[in-house]
Design an enzyme around this catalytic site. Structure first.
Site, short mmCIF file in Angstrom:
data_model
loop_
_atom_site.label_atom_id
_atom_site.label_comp_id
_atom_site.label_asym_id
_atom_site.label_seq_id
_atom_site.Cartn_x
_atom_site.Cartn_y
_atom_site.Cartn_z
N MET A 1 70.31 36.49 16.01
CA MET A 1 69.52 37.50 15.30
C MET A 1 68.62 36.87 14.23
O MET A 1 67.97 37.57 13.46
CB MET A 1 70.43 38.56 14.68
CG MET A 1 71.11 39.44 15.71
SD MET A 1 69.94 40.42 16.66
CE MET A 1 71.02 41.11 17.92
N ASN B 1 75.92 45.48 13.18
CA ASN B 1 77.10 45.04 12.44
C ASN B 1 77.09 43.54 12.08
O ASN B 1 77.81 43.11 11.18
CB ASN B 1 78.33 45.38 13.31
CG ASN B 1 79.57 44.65 12.93
OD1 ASN B 1 80.23 45.01 11.97
ND2 ASN B 1 79.90 43.59 13.66
N HIS B 2 76.25 42.74 12.78
CA HIS B 2 76.31 41.29 12.60
C HIS B 2 75.85 40.87 11.20
O HIS B 2 75.05 41.57 10.55
CB HIS B 2 75.39 40.60 13.63
CG HIS B 2 73.96 40.97 13.45
ND1 HIS B 2 73.40 42.09 13.99
CD2 HIS B 2 72.95 40.39 12.73
CE1 HIS B 2 72.14 42.19 13.64
NE2 HIS B 2 71.82 41.16 12.86
N TYR C 1 73.72 38.08 0.00
CA TYR C 1 74.40 39.07 0.85
C TYR C 1 74.21 40.46 0.26
O TYR C 1 73.84 41.41 0.97
CB TYR C 1 75.89 38.70 0.91
CG TYR C 1 76.78 39.69 1.63
CD1 TYR C 1 76.87 39.69 3.02
CD2 TYR C 1 77.58 40.59 0.92
CE1 TYR C 1 77.71 40.58 3.68
CE2 TYR C 1 78.41 41.49 1.56
CZ TYR C 1 78.48 41.48 2.95
OH TYR C 1 79.31 42.36 3.58
N SER D 1 70.74 41.80 0.74
CA SER D 1 70.48 42.25 2.11
C SER D 1 71.14 43.61 2.36
O SER D 1 70.58 44.45 3.06
CB SER D 1 70.96 41.22 3.13
OG SER D 1 72.37 41.12 3.15
N GLY E 1 84.92 48.32 2.13
CA GLY E 1 85.59 47.45 1.17
C GLY E 1 86.06 46.20 1.89
O GLY E 1 85.57 45.87 2.97
#
Ligand SMILES: NC(=O)c1ccc[n+]([C@@H]2O[C@H](COP(=O)([O-])OP(=O)(O)OC[C@H]3O[C@@H](n4cnc5c(N)ncnc54)[C@H](OP(=O)(O)O)[C@@H]3O)[C@@H](O)[C@H]2O)c1
Ligand SMILES: *[C@@H]1O[C@H](CO)[C@@H](O)[C@H](O)[C@H]1NC(C)=O
Ligand SMILES: *[C@@H]1O[C@H](CO)[C@@H](O)[C@H](O)[C@H]1NC(C)=O
Length: 291
Positions: free
Chosen positions: A92, A118-119, A182, A185, A215
């Protein structure tokens, strides 16, 4: 002010009541024969989602980079009862792959009902020391490819009144140290997909968007990454995967999943919902939609 008191408050109460109400109940048959894509499905939560969907009798196309991992997932999916199961391997990081993947998956299944994105690219927990190259890579894999996948899937999802599930994190709602890229994003996913959701509503595009706010989940990757750094209760990936599928099938706007029950309560942000509701009233929607 009198107007506000008479109309706005009851309207708000109704709105929030609707927003927080749990309506329809989930039934596994809802997924039977449905055509579903799961990305990042060679391991972790994505793999568990592919297994649940297979047990429910869905068609699945899974993707990730590791061909070997995907092969195993697909054979297990068939054992579990998938209507059909295929994989297409690729990265991706490559937006052309992301786009072509959706088209090929749609051809394999003859359409698409649900796109589960989900990746994530692997990232290590550490203080941010200015690695811009890494920020760009994380934004491309964890955010931009999500946009590309959803654009490519939209024509098919429009035809099926389908659903998009976007897997995010608490780190996409609040700030926490050692995961700056992270977190950026995941915040970006919220900004983009929550806006698109409003636009679909305005333009009567009947494709639901479910943002999943997770979580800490007990996947191998997460456990390796947080070990020695964070002491937090963890939740099981199997159950987490099921909650994402349920939320998407029920066309919920957001799914919160965590080992604790108090964190989701604090994270659901009624102030934001109220503001979005109120500010939308200042838009000349008629004019925008007809342009
Ligand atoms: N686990 C948690 O505690 C937690 C908490 C909050 C949110 N989440 C979210 O849940 C989702 C899944 O997390 P997870 O813990 O299940 O992750 P994981 O087990 O590490 O799985 C990540 C998946 O993404 C694939 N992937 C990695 N790099 C890729 C690339 N460049 N192109 C395409 N695919 C790639 C991996 O397969 P390959 O390596 O074979 O490509 C793998 O299938 C993520 O969106 C994550 O942010 C997880
Ligand atoms: C999509 O929804 C519309 C409106 O409810 C309905 O008329 C149409 O038949 C649905 N299409 C599919 C494929 O479910
Ligand atoms: C949107 O699609 C869903 C699923 O097919 C359907 O239940 C719903 O009635 C549709 N809503 C509208 C407004 O067309």
């Amino acid at each position: 002010m009198a107007f506000m008191k008479i109309y706005l408050l009851p309207l708000l109460v109704l709105f929030l009541g609707y927003y927080y109400s749990t309506d329809e109940e989930f039934r596994p048959e809802m997924l039977q024969g449905k055509k579903v894509i799961v990305t990042g499905a060679s391991k972790g939560i994505g793999r568990e989602m592919a297994y649940h969907l297979s047990k429910m009798g869905a068609h699945v196309v899974v993707t990730a980079r590791s061909e070997e991992g995907l092969q195993k997932v697909v054979s297990r999916c068939l054992e579990l009862g998938a209507a059909s199961a295929h994989y297409i391997a690729g990265t991706m990081e490559d937006m052309a792959f992301a786009e072509q993947f959706v088209v090929k998956a749609g051809k394999l299944m003859g359409g698409l009902d649900m796109l589960i994105i989900n990746h994530i690219t692997s990232s290590h927990m550490s203080l941010f020391h200015g690695n811009v190259h890494n920020v760009r890579k994380v934004m491309e894999v964890n955010f931009l490819s999500y946009v590309v996948l959803s654009i490519a899937a939209l024509p098919m999802l429009k035809q099926s009144n389908g659903s998009i599930a976007v897997v995010s994190s608490m780190a996409g709602k609040i700030a926490l140290p050692m995961i700056a890229s992270y977190s950026a994003s995941k915040f970006a996913l919220d900004g983009f997909f929550s806006t698109i959701r409003q636009e679909y509503l305005m333009t009567k595009v009947n494709v639901s968007i479910t943002l999943c706010v997770l979580g800490l989940i007990d996947t191998e990757t997460a456990m390796r990454e947080v070990s020695g750094k964070i002491n937090l209760q963890v939740a099981p990936k199997e159950d987490c995967a099921l909650e994402i599928i349920k939320g998407a099938a029920l066309r919920k706007e957001e799914v919160y999943y965590d080992a604790s029950s108090w964190k989701p309560i604090l994270l659901r942000n009624p102030g934001r919902k109220v503001m979005e509701f109120l500010l939308l009233r200042s838009y000349n929607l008629e004019k925008i939609v007809n342009n």
